[in-house]
Design a protein around this motif. Structure first.
Motif, mmCIF file in Angstrom:
data_model
loop_
_atom_site.group_PDB
_atom_site.id
_atom_site.type_symbol
_atom_site.label_atom_id
_atom_site.label_comp_id
_atom_site.label_asym_id
_atom_site.label_seq_id
_atom_site.Cartn_x
_atom_site.Cartn_y
_atom_site.Cartn_z
ATOM 1 N N GLU A 98 39.267 43.923 27.480
ATOM 2 C CA GLU A 98 39.428 45.128 26.658
ATOM 3 C C GLU A 98 40.831 45.716 26.814
ATOM 4 O OE1 GLU A 98 35.633 47.174 27.635
ATOM 5 O OE2 GLU A 98 36.843 48.955 27.169
ATOM 6 N N VAL A 99 41.303 45.730 28.052
ATOM 7 C CA VAL A 99 42.630 46.296 28.347
ATOM 8 C C VAL A 99 43.726 45.426 27.732
ATOM 9 C CG1 VAL A 99 44.282 46.641 30.246
ATOM 10 C CG2 VAL A 99 41.959 47.543 30.441
ATOM 11 N N LEU A 100 43.564 44.123 27.867
ATOM 12 C CA LEU A 100 44.597 43.225 27.311
ATOM 13 C C LEU A 100 44.642 43.354 25.794
ATOM 14 C CD1 LEU A 100 44.156 40.018 29.511
ATOM 15 C CD2 LEU A 100 45.902 41.794 29.692
ATOM 16 N N ALA A 130 48.980 49.615 47.783
ATOM 17 C CA ALA A 130 48.278 48.522 47.090
ATOM 18 C C ALA A 130 49.180 47.930 46.019
ATOM 19 C CB ALA A 130 46.990 49.038 46.452
ATOM 20 N N GLY A 131 49.439 46.641 46.138
ATOM 21 C CA GLY A 131 50.104 45.921 45.053
ATOM 22 C C GLY A 131 49.118 45.830 43.896
ATOM 23 N N ALA A 132 49.624 45.824 42.677
ATOM 24 C CA ALA A 132 48.718 45.960 41.524
ATOM 25 C C ALA A 132 47.978 44.693 41.134
ATOM 26 C CB ALA A 132 49.518 46.457 40.322
ATOM 27 N N GLN A 133 48.509 43.516 41.512
ATOM 28 C CA GLN A 133 48.119 42.292 40.804
ATOM 29 C C GLN A 133 46.754 41.704 41.120
ATOM 30 O OE1 GLN A 133 50.647 42.586 42.971
ATOM 31 N NE2 GLN A 133 51.021 40.767 44.155
ATOM 32 N N LYS A 134 45.887 42.492 41.758
ATOM 33 C CA LYS A 134 44.518 42.020 41.979
ATOM 34 C C LYS A 134 43.542 42.869 41.172
ATOM 35 C CE LYS A 134 46.537 40.576 46.055
ATOM 36 N NZ LYS A 134 46.789 39.202 45.711
ATOM 37 N N ASN A 135 43.439 44.122 41.529
ATOM 38 C CA ASN A 135 42.420 44.959 40.891
ATOM 39 C C ASN A 135 42.933 45.913 39.824
ATOM 40 O OD1 ASN A 135 39.787 44.409 41.595
ATOM 41 N ND2 ASN A 135 39.875 45.507 43.537
ATOM 42 N N ILE A 136 44.245 46.126 39.742
ATOM 43 C CA ILE A 136 44.669 47.243 38.874
ATOM 44 C C ILE A 136 45.758 46.951 37.851
ATOM 45 C CG2 ILE A 136 43.865 49.108 40.397
ATOM 46 C CD1 ILE A 136 46.759 49.340 41.440
ATOM 47 N N VAL A 164 44.185 50.197 32.799
ATOM 48 C CA VAL A 164 43.113 49.742 33.704
ATOM 49 C C VAL A 164 42.411 50.965 34.328
ATOM 50 C CG1 VAL A 164 42.564 48.488 35.848
ATOM 51 C CG2 VAL A 164 44.171 47.500 34.191
ATOM 52 N N PHE A 165 43.176 51.990 34.691
ATOM 53 C CA PHE A 165 42.543 53.198 35.251
ATOM 54 C C PHE A 165 41.556 53.810 34.238
ATOM 55 C CE2 PHE A 165 46.530 54.029 38.068
ATOM 56 C CZ PHE A 165 46.107 53.043 38.944
#
Ligand code: PMP
Length: 363
Positions: free
Chosen positions: A15-17, A190-196, A248-249
């Motif tokens: 959805e975000v993409l 937190a680096g973003a590239q996993k969950n956010i 994503v938030f």
């Protein structure tokens, strides 16, 4: 159809993409893409402020904590934490429970004295309970990694620190997957590239009174005081990454917030661990049950001989069904299924089904 079980960069909500795609050439009616916008413009300011406000709301971050958006990834923070916090005594406590906290400790050794709180482990499969820790009362801070992405070891407690030493935590790979009492921490990153979001932005949540204690040689881009003073606009920020992270938030807010993420994380990881446990040893996870990660499930297939061949066969089978990026980290081998927020329960069910079938067919 592809299901992406990557450890990071990882799957983002479709959805975000799609939303980003629709707005790629015309972001919020400006007629240009977010990547072409000045980072000093009011249009961009709104994007960044909204992302920060949404994060504050999602994690219930008190007003005496600042949210900084930085570059240099998790690895950049290994150094930044040190530059900014080790100055008080020159000593820091590190709880090494996996390869990422080990890397952080190694980085810190360049700038100060590192006290290893628990004995060095040959393999990372547990988190020793806090009563066994040897903390240094003179430490400037206590550092740990909440979820070790490579080893699949996730803390099942927040350390209780009673002498006022700030607690610093790397939450790169389980950020926003369960509620966190931010007041227990001096700093969370937190680096973003996993969950956010995409790689390129790192979130830093820091208690106000810890800002300004950096050593003199601190590079400007890693300096929390300068970043804070400039509202994370000291230099050009990764604008597209921050924009996407903001989307994503909003997606998390629409999907039950952190409680919603926690619920699906529990359901998804249970699906896979249950298959492992019920396979009569066909699959094995080396991590102690109490601290098995809900985000990264590492496991081996078969008995010690012939493991590699079976694992290769499994990976090929998974790929033929569209399930990709399941190979374990090169340092530990085996298989690793990463079940970040964007992975759905239905997608995890497909993996569980394949695991059951594969075990049946190879007994
Ligand atoms: N900490 C954890 C828990 C990680 O999984 C990683 C790897 N993504 C890092 C730190 C290092 O992050 P980066 O590659 O962004 O420097």
């Amino acid at each position: 159809m592809v299901i992406n079980f990557a450890a990071g960069p990882a799957k983002l909500p479709e959805e975000v993409l799609k939303e980003a795609q629709e707005n790629l050439l015309n972001c919020n009616g400006t007629g240009i893409s977010v990547m072409e916008m000045s980072h000093r413009s009011s249009n961009y300011a709104k994007i960044q402020e909204t992302a920060i406000n949404d994060l504050r709301e999602l994690l219930n971050i008190p007003s005496n904590y600042k949210i900084l958006l930085m570059q240099g990834g998790g690895t950049g923070q290994f150094a930044a934490v040190c530059f900014n916090l080790i100055g008080r005594t020159g000593i820091a406590d590190y709880v090494v429970t996996g390869s990422w906290s080990a890397k952080a400790a190694k980085e810190a050794e360049q700038y100060g004295k590192v006290n290893l709180v628990i004995p060095k482990a040959a393999k990372y499969t547990t988190v020793p309970t806090q009563d066994t820790w040897k903390l240094d009362p003179n430490a400037s801070y206590i550092y740990y990694c909440d979820n070790e992405t490579v080893d699949g070891v996730e803390f099942d407690f927040v350390p209780e620190i009673t002498n006022g030493v700030p607690l610093v935590c790397d939450m790169s790979s389980n950020f926003l997957s369960r509620p966190v009492d931010v007041t227990k921490f001096g700093l969370i990153f937190a680096g973003a590239q996993k969950n956010i979001g995409p790689a390129g932005v790192t979130v830093v949540i820091i208690r106000e009174d810890l800002i300004g204690q950096h050593i003199k040689q601190t590079p400007s881009v890693l300096n929390f005081a300068l970043m804070d003073k400039n509202a994370s606009l000291l230099n050009t920020p990764p604008t597209f990454c921050i924009y996407l992270m903001g989307l994503v938030f909003k997606w998390i807010k629409r999907n039950g917030g952190i409680a919603g993420m926690e619920k699906t994380a529990a359901a998804k990881s249970k699906l896979i661990y249950d298959v492992i446990e019920q396979s009569n040893g066909f699959y094995s996870c080396p991590v102690e049950k109490r601290v098995r990660s809900r985000m990264n499930v590492p496991f081996r297939i078969g008995s010690s001989e012939g493991v590699d061949a079976l694992e290769k066969e499994f990976l090929a089978k998974a790929e033929s069904q569209g399930m990709i990026q399941l190979k374990g980290h090169r340092s530990v081998g085996g298989i690793r299924a990463s079940l970040y927020n964007a992975i759905t329960v239905a997608e995890t069910e497909q993996l569980a089904k394949l695991l059951k079938e594969f075990a049946q067919n190879n007994k």
